[in-house]
Design an enzyme around this catalytic site. Sequence first.
Site, mmCIF file in Angstrom:
data_model
loop_
_atom_site.group_PDB
_atom_site.id
_atom_site.type_symbol
_atom_site.label_atom_id
_atom_site.label_comp_id
_atom_site.label_asym_id
_atom_site.label_seq_id
_atom_site.Cartn_x
_atom_site.Cartn_y
_atom_site.Cartn_z
ATOM 1 N N CYS A 2 43.824 40.327 40.523
ATOM 2 C CA CYS A 2 44.962 39.675 41.145
ATOM 3 C C CYS A 2 45.163 40.193 42.558
ATOM 4 C CB CYS A 2 46.223 39.938 40.317
ATOM 5 S SG CYS A 2 46.053 39.486 38.576
ATOM 6 N N LEU A 51 44.771 35.950 38.798
ATOM 7 C CA LEU A 51 43.505 35.441 38.286
ATOM 8 C C LEU A 51 43.497 35.748 36.798
ATOM 9 C CD1 LEU A 51 40.622 34.283 38.772
ATOM 10 C CD2 LEU A 51 39.860 36.641 39.100
ATOM 11 N N VAL A 53 42.403 36.490 33.260
ATOM 12 C CA VAL A 53 41.217 36.995 32.577
ATOM 13 C C VAL A 53 41.536 37.309 31.119
ATOM 14 C CG1 VAL A 53 39.534 38.878 32.499
ATOM 15 C CG2 VAL A 53 40.162 37.856 34.689
ATOM 16 N N ASN A 77 47.060 44.833 39.835
ATOM 17 C CA ASN A 77 45.739 44.260 40.078
ATOM 18 C C ASN A 77 44.723 45.160 39.405
ATOM 19 O OD1 ASN A 77 43.343 43.175 41.183
ATOM 20 N ND2 ASN A 77 43.555 44.400 43.042
ATOM 21 N N GLY A 78 44.007 44.652 38.410
ATOM 22 C CA GLY A 78 42.989 45.483 37.777
ATOM 23 C C GLY A 78 42.787 45.154 36.310
ATOM 24 N N GLU A 79 42.093 46.064 35.645
ATOM 25 C CA GLU A 79 41.849 45.954 34.210
ATOM 26 C C GLU A 79 41.922 47.350 33.598
ATOM 27 O OE1 GLU A 79 41.400 43.267 32.403
ATOM 28 O OE2 GLU A 79 41.166 41.791 34.025
ATOM 29 N N ASP A 102 46.731 43.426 29.168
ATOM 30 C CA ASP A 102 46.843 44.842 29.519
ATOM 31 C C ASP A 102 47.981 45.104 30.501
ATOM 32 O OD1 ASP A 102 45.514 43.496 31.551
ATOM 33 O OD2 ASP A 102 44.234 45.185 32.073
ATOM 34 N N GLY A 378 26.114 46.422 39.507
ATOM 35 C CA GLY A 378 25.560 47.762 39.435
ATOM 36 C C GLY A 378 25.936 48.704 40.560
#
Length: 614
Positions: A2, A51, A53, A77-79, A102, A378
């Site tokens: 976000c 956004l 998810v 903003n994040g996970e 979350d 990666g």
Amino acid sequence: MCGITGFIQWNKDLTVQSELLSDMTRTLSHRGPDAAGTWISNPCAFGHRRLSVMDPENGAQPMIRHRDDYTYALVYNGELYNAPELKIELQQRGHVFLTKCDTEVLLASYIEWGPDCVDRLNGIFAFAVWDERRQQVFMARDRLGVKPLFYSEIQDGLIFGSEPKALLRHPEVEPVVHADGLAEIFIIGPARTPGHGVYASIRELRPGHTLIHDRSGTKIRAFWKLESNPHEDNTEQTALRVRELLQDTLERQLASDVPVCSLLSGGLDSSALSALAVSYYTRTEQGNIDTFSVDYVDNDKYFKEHSFQPGADGPWIRRMAEELGTNHHWIEFDTPDVVETLNASTEARDLPGMTDVDSSLYLFCREIKKHATVAISGEAADEVFGGYPWFHRDEMLNSGTFPWAVAPELRASLLNPEVREWIRPIEYLNDRYAEAVSEVPKLAGETGKAAQMRVMSYLNITRFMPTLLDRKDRMSMGVGLEVRVPYCDHRLVQYVWNTPWEIKMTGGREKGLLRKALEGVLPNDVLYRKKSPYPKTHNPAYLHTVKQEALDMLADPSSPILSLINANRIREIANSPDASSNLPWFGQLMSGPQLFAYLVQVNHWLKTYRVAIR
């Protein structure tokens, strides 16, 4: 993922500032194309772009909860990759959850544990909580700085946002740059000194730090940093632990209610993540996984092997896609596409960046977004495991400066004498390097090569890696794509940080420890393939085009960059053989063509953002 923004002003009625808040929030619409929300309750104003998810039907932000007659508001903003475990613990403590997302777990964690909640979080995050009980705003940024967070202190409060563009929309934050900001652009850039926002009134909250702002002012503290301790495991145990951590991290990061894909270059790092993802999807009966690769039209025709890029990726991508049976997508761009996107990538960063390396990633992410919302990438394996050439070459190890920026005199020569005298670029670079080296947490009794490699690892993790994480965040979120970076798991980074260099070099190879940890996961030819960086265009048309754009810029008297640079010196380089791709500029991928492109980006930034130099 976000976009978040907001401001705190203690002595103003913010209820009349709703249009300003909405305007600031709109600047981040690319980060959250699915929904928008604002919340104002004096003295706090929060804005959010979403956004979706996890739990797309719920989890709207700003999220508001009440406890003991006090209000708590969150923008995030994040996970959180350990949200399931945290949720169980919080439920046992009496918290009732209304969503599966979350976001609610994070807010409940703050309500339960206050600022200490950050010690329990495993994930990538930047968030702000209004705490009515304590009458403060609490902010935090994840340990490695995967998610961005900027702030500006003003006379009566604080302004913050995921990107500088949100802060610059507020009338009290102006696009002014001082001498140190110019030094960041011309001698450090496209890297940045941690915490430095380039704009005079904007700061970056450093990775692993929290910020508390109340009526008495702003307090910042580190809640996490690398710690140097003896490593007790042998090589076999270390390799096993690395594999366990990487597999656990990846499986946590595959959690999503929307499609997830993997970026696949055919190299060690991305192939490992793709292989582990395929294994997990097969085991959990989730079907096939999509993989994506990027290249450039006619790159096979113009590619020439050199020490930084020993081989083309195409055959290895095909090898791994067939080995894993993924649904692979080949994405290609032509030189005009990459050049035309230089401006868009500059605006995505709000600063000049990694030129075509940025613009190609922006285009790549835009194509991926047509098929998926979340991607696994990666980034950080080279910094963590010691993969870059400068870990292994004595002249770079002993350069006395950041090894990805070994041409400071060349860069300084591009400035006009007055600006060079004002900003003292070489002195600035030396100070920032000395500052970085002074931060390294030493291990008692460690000397010689071991101590030298600890310094090099620290420089890479805290100075070079943030540049690539910035790039990945801005280019991906610039098109509304969330990219997750498993090699940035703080448990993995901390564990490998203390692993002796001789174990990291198992088998006498760069990233030997990671290769050993992945035995049986990848075919041996891929496992022991020489490192190749993110692909760039080798088409001579790119050099010709950006060089001409730079010369046109120099010929235009309205170009704002002219007051800062030595135009004759740049023309001299353009007309010499040094304009070839071997001219050093920054890192592995930026050389002659990128020098010209970077100057074009600087000029566009100065003009578009109406930057004032003071």
